[in-house]
Design a protein around this motif. Structure first.
Motif, PDB file in Angstrom:
ATOM      1  N   TYR A 220     -19.803  61.576 -23.871  1.00  0.00           N
ATOM      2  CA  TYR A 220     -21.156  61.374 -23.369  1.00  0.00           C
ATOM      3  C   TYR A 220     -21.115  61.285 -21.848  1.00  0.00           C
ATOM      4  O   TYR A 220     -20.047  61.074 -21.262  1.00  0.00           O
ATOM      5  N   PRO A 221     -22.253  61.436 -21.190  1.00  0.00           N
ATOM      6  CA  PRO A 221     -22.266  61.261 -19.730  1.00  0.00           C
ATOM      7  C   PRO A 221     -21.824  59.846 -19.352  1.00  0.00           C
ATOM      8  O   PRO A 221     -22.495  58.867 -19.666  1.00  0.00           O
ATOM      9  N   GLY A 222     -20.661  59.721 -18.760  1.00  0.00           N
ATOM     10  CA  GLY A 222     -20.200  58.427 -18.275  1.00  0.00           C
ATOM     11  C   GLY A 222     -19.322  57.644 -19.225  1.00  0.00           C
ATOM     12  O   GLY A 222     -18.748  56.617 -18.836  1.00  0.00           O
ATOM     13  N   PHE A 223     -19.178  58.074 -20.468  1.00  0.00           N
ATOM     14  CA  PHE A 223     -18.316  57.334 -21.389  1.00  0.00           C
ATOM     15  C   PHE A 223     -17.930  58.207 -22.581  1.00  0.00           C
ATOM     16  O   PHE A 223     -18.543  59.250 -22.834  1.00  0.00           O
ATOM     17  N   ASP A 224     -16.904  57.756 -23.298  1.00  0.00           N
ATOM     18  CA  ASP A 224     -16.433  58.434 -24.507  1.00  0.00           C
ATOM     19  C   ASP A 224     -16.506  57.485 -25.695  1.00  0.00           C
ATOM     20  O   ASP A 224     -16.404  56.263 -25.551  1.00  0.00           O
ATOM     21  N   VAL A 225     -16.644  58.076 -26.877  1.00  0.00           N
ATOM     22  CA  VAL A 225     -16.591  57.324 -28.127  1.00  0.00           C
ATOM     23  C   VAL A 225     -15.440  57.891 -28.941  1.00  0.00           C
ATOM     24  O   VAL A 225     -15.396  59.097 -29.227  1.00  0.00           O
ATOM     25  N   THR A 226     -14.498  57.035 -29.296  1.00  0.00           N
ATOM     26  CA  THR A 226     -13.366  57.419 -30.138  1.00  0.00           C
ATOM     27  C   THR A 226     -13.660  56.990 -31.578  1.00  0.00           C
ATOM     28  O   THR A 226     -13.976  55.827 -31.823  1.00  0.00           O
ATOM     29  N   VAL A 227     -13.564  57.934 -32.487  1.00  0.00           N
ATOM     30  CA  VAL A 227     -13.904  57.669 -33.879  1.00  0.00           C
ATOM     31  C   VAL A 227     -12.663  57.924 -34.742  1.00  0.00           C
ATOM     32  O   VAL A 227     -12.140  59.039 -34.762  1.00  0.00           O
ATOM     33  N   SER A 228     -12.189  56.893 -35.432  1.00  0.00           N
ATOM     34  CA  SER A 228     -11.017  57.009 -36.299  1.00  0.00           C
ATOM     35  C   SER A 228     -11.445  56.746 -37.743  1.00  0.00           C
ATOM     36  O   SER A 228     -12.167  55.787 -38.011  1.00  0.00           O
ATOM     37  N   PHE A 229     -10.993  57.595 -38.650  1.00  0.00           N
ATOM     38  CA  PHE A 229     -11.404  57.460 -40.045  1.00  0.00           C
ATOM     39  C   PHE A 229     -10.357  58.099 -40.948  1.00  0.00           C
ATOM     40  O   PHE A 229      -9.553  58.911 -40.504  1.00  0.00           O
ATOM     41  N   GLY A 230     -10.380  57.726 -42.199  1.00  0.00           N
ATOM     42  CA  GLY A 230      -9.428  58.329 -43.114  1.00  0.00           C
ATOM     43  C   GLY A 230      -9.539  57.789 -44.516  1.00  0.00           C
ATOM     44  O   GLY A 230     -10.112  56.712 -44.752  1.00  0.00           O
ATOM     45  N   LYS A 231      -8.948  58.543 -45.462  1.00  0.00           N
ATOM     46  CA  LYS A 231      -8.962  58.195 -46.877  1.00  0.00           C
ATOM     47  C   LYS A 231      -7.550  58.109 -47.456  1.00  0.00           C
ATOM     48  O   LYS A 231      -7.383  57.987 -48.665  1.00  0.00           O
ATOM     49  N   THR A 232      -6.526  58.183 -46.588  1.00  0.00           N
ATOM     50  CA  THR A 232      -5.151  58.144 -47.065  1.00  0.00           C
ATOM     51  C   THR A 232      -4.428  56.880 -46.626  1.00  0.00           C
ATOM     52  O   THR A 232      -3.232  56.733 -46.853  1.00  0.00           O
ATOM     53  N   SER A 233      -5.144  55.973 -45.981  1.00  0.00           N
ATOM     54  CA  SER A 233      -4.572  54.695 -45.555  1.00  0.00           C
ATOM     55  C   SER A 233      -5.713  53.717 -45.312  1.00  0.00           C
ATOM     56  O   SER A 233      -6.882  54.098 -45.328  1.00  0.00           O
ATOM     57  N   ASN A 234      -5.361  52.472 -45.087  1.00  0.00           N
ATOM     58  CA  ASN A 234      -6.348  51.437 -44.821  1.00  0.00           C
ATOM     59  C   ASN A 234      -6.246  50.956 -43.385  1.00  0.00           C
ATOM     60  O   ASN A 234      -5.161  50.965 -42.787  1.00  0.00           O
ATOM     61  N   SER A 235      -7.364  50.538 -42.825  1.00  0.00           N
ATOM     62  CA  SER A 235      -7.371  49.954 -41.490  1.00  0.00           C
ATOM     63  C   SER A 235      -8.114  48.632 -41.520  1.00  0.00           C
ATOM     64  O   SER A 235      -9.157  48.509 -42.175  1.00  0.00           O
ATOM     65  N   THR A 236      -7.575  47.654 -40.824  1.00  0.00           N
ATOM     66  CA  THR A 236      -8.245  46.365 -40.661  1.00  0.00           C
ATOM     67  C   THR A 236      -8.829  46.220 -39.261  1.00  0.00           C
ATOM     68  O   THR A 236      -9.328  45.152 -38.902  1.00  0.00           O
ATOM     69  N   ALA A 237      -8.785  47.295 -38.473  1.00  0.00           N
ATOM     70  CA  ALA A 237      -9.273  47.242 -37.094  1.00  0.00           C
ATOM     71  C   ALA A 237     -10.791  47.081 -37.056  1.00  0.00           C
ATOM     72  O   ALA A 237     -11.511  47.694 -37.849  1.00  0.00           O
ATOM     73  N   ILE A 238     -11.266  46.263 -36.121  1.00  0.00           N
ATOM     74  CA  ILE A 238     -12.695  46.154 -35.907  1.00  0.00           C
ATOM     75  C   ILE A 238     -13.155  47.332 -35.047  1.00  0.00           C
ATOM     76  O   ILE A 238     -12.347  48.027 -34.429  1.00  0.00           O
ATOM     77  N   SER A 239     -14.451  47.546 -35.018  1.00  0.00           N
ATOM     78  CA  SER A 239     -15.042  48.541 -34.132  1.00  0.00           C
ATOM     79  C   SER A 239     -15.703  47.811 -32.971  1.00  0.00           C
ATOM     80  O   SER A 239     -16.213  46.698 -33.135  1.00  0.00           O
ATOM     81  N   GLU A 240     -15.690  48.433 -31.803  1.00  0.00           N
ATOM     82  CA  GLU A 240     -16.228  47.774 -30.612  1.00  0.00           C
ATOM     83  C   GLU A 240     -17.054  48.736 -29.773  1.00  0.00           C
ATOM     84  O   GLU A 240     -16.753  49.931 -29.696  1.00  0.00           O
ATOM     85  N   ILE A 241     -18.073  48.176 -29.125  1.00  0.00           N
ATOM     86  CA  ILE A 241     -18.863  48.893 -28.126  1.00  0.00           C
ATOM     87  C   ILE A 241     -18.720  48.111 -26.827  1.00  0.00           C
ATOM     88  O   ILE A 241     -18.923  46.890 -26.795  1.00  0.00           O
TER      89      ILE A 241
END
Length: 334
Positions: A220-241
């Protein structure tokens, strides 16, 4: 009462039907499945008025106001087009359509049937927690980016490891991690930040040829958004803005069951609404509001907003796949 027909008898359809009952605004007029025993069992369990093994029969005989389509992704388009041809409103499970060619054709059909409404069932962007998140963003002095994660191990991946090709991991059915779980955080990014200037997808392919997990970059103008997703493993990471000194934290970019605002002072405020009786209840209530009062100015504005989200998400999902050279048979004429 809104007369609803359903396509598909899996867990997501069951959850939808239970949300319909909780809303008190719908009646289950018809259930469609390719298999008679499955259709009858689902209809009996949920007190549907009729069951069908022929989709056209349901469209012509059940006197439907709206049909909910939760079949494999690659089948959504033809089933949605058939409903539109019968002047029946459609609720299509996300992702609504496989590519932009299908979405353009749907738009043309809707233009020819202007009374028909199309809703994409992206449940999380209709929840009170999403509205709390929108409000919190307005309080940020600026936005410096986001990291959105939604990763859950799928029991269907066990079948892949055994050499099978379940629909959700099949390119033939427009499946894969981006189309299944990735659409949730992508939807969230679009609803919060709008259409990105540039996108790139880095998939991890599995034995079926589909993507099992991946990372998408939205610029985006001035910033990026990183999107991580999957169905072959689990993640306990929170999402942040990320704001300046402020951060908004989400338990999950897909479930949105917990939202916190971390102020510059270090104070943490819980913005979460009480747990929902059914995570699909807010969306079916929103859809009913529009269907029952389509001429209300607020309902018209909300409908156009949701429609624009759907169009943009469709474009972004397609562009992400193009960036990774990840094609479906549904793309052959695109």
């Amino acid at each position: 009462m809104i007369r609803m027909g359903t396509v598909g008898t899996n867990w997501i359809t069951q959850q939808l039907v239970e949300a319909l009952a909780l809303s008190g605004q719908y009646e289950l007029a018809g259930v469609y499945s390719r298999h008679q025993d499955t259709a009858e069992a689902f209809a009996t369990k949920n007190h549907a008025q009729a069951s069908y093994t022929n989709y056209e029969d349901m469209l012509t005989q059940a006197q439907l106001d709206v049909v909910y389509i939760a079949s494999p992704n690659s089948l959504h388009f033809k089933q949605a087009m058939a409903a539109i041809d019968h002047d029946i409103d459609i609720v299509v499970e996300k992702p609504a359509f496989s590519n932009r060619q299908e979405m353009v054709a749907i738009q043309a059909a809707l233009a020819q049937h202007p009374q028909v409404k199309f809703f994409e069932a992206a449940r999380h962007v209709h929840t009170p927690n999403f509205h709390a998140l929108e409000k919190a963003l307005l309080g940020l002095p600026l936005i410096q980016g986001a990291s959105l994660t939604y990763m859950k191990y799928s029991s269907r991946y066990d079948l892949v490891l055994d050499g099978e090709v379940p629909n959700v991991f099949s390119r033939q059915f427009s499946g894969g991690a981006l189309q299944d779980l990735g659409v949730y955080p992508i939807y969230l990014a679009i609803a919060l930040f709008g259409q990105p200037e540039h996108v790139q997808y880095y998939p991890t392919l599995i034995a079926t040829g589909a993507d099992g997990k991946g990372v998408a970059m939205l610029r985006y103008p001035g910033f990026d958004v990183t999107v991580s997703f999957g169905k072959t493993s689990n993640s306990t990471a929170i999402s942040e803005i990320y704001g300046l000194k402020e951060t908004i934290a989400l338990d999950s970019a897909g479930e949105l069951t917990h939202v916190e605002e971390h102020a510059a002072s270090g104070v943490v405020q819980d913005l979460s609404a009480p747990d929902l009786a059914n995570p699909m209840l807010p969306e079916v209530q929103d859809f009913a509001r529009v269907l029952l009062a389509p001429d209300d100015p607020q309902n018209q504005a909300d409908y156009q907003r949701w429609l624009q989200w759907s169009l943009t998400v469709n474009q972004v999902l397609y562009s992400l796949r193009v960036s990774a050279n990840l094609r479906f048979p549904a793309d052959e004429n695109d």
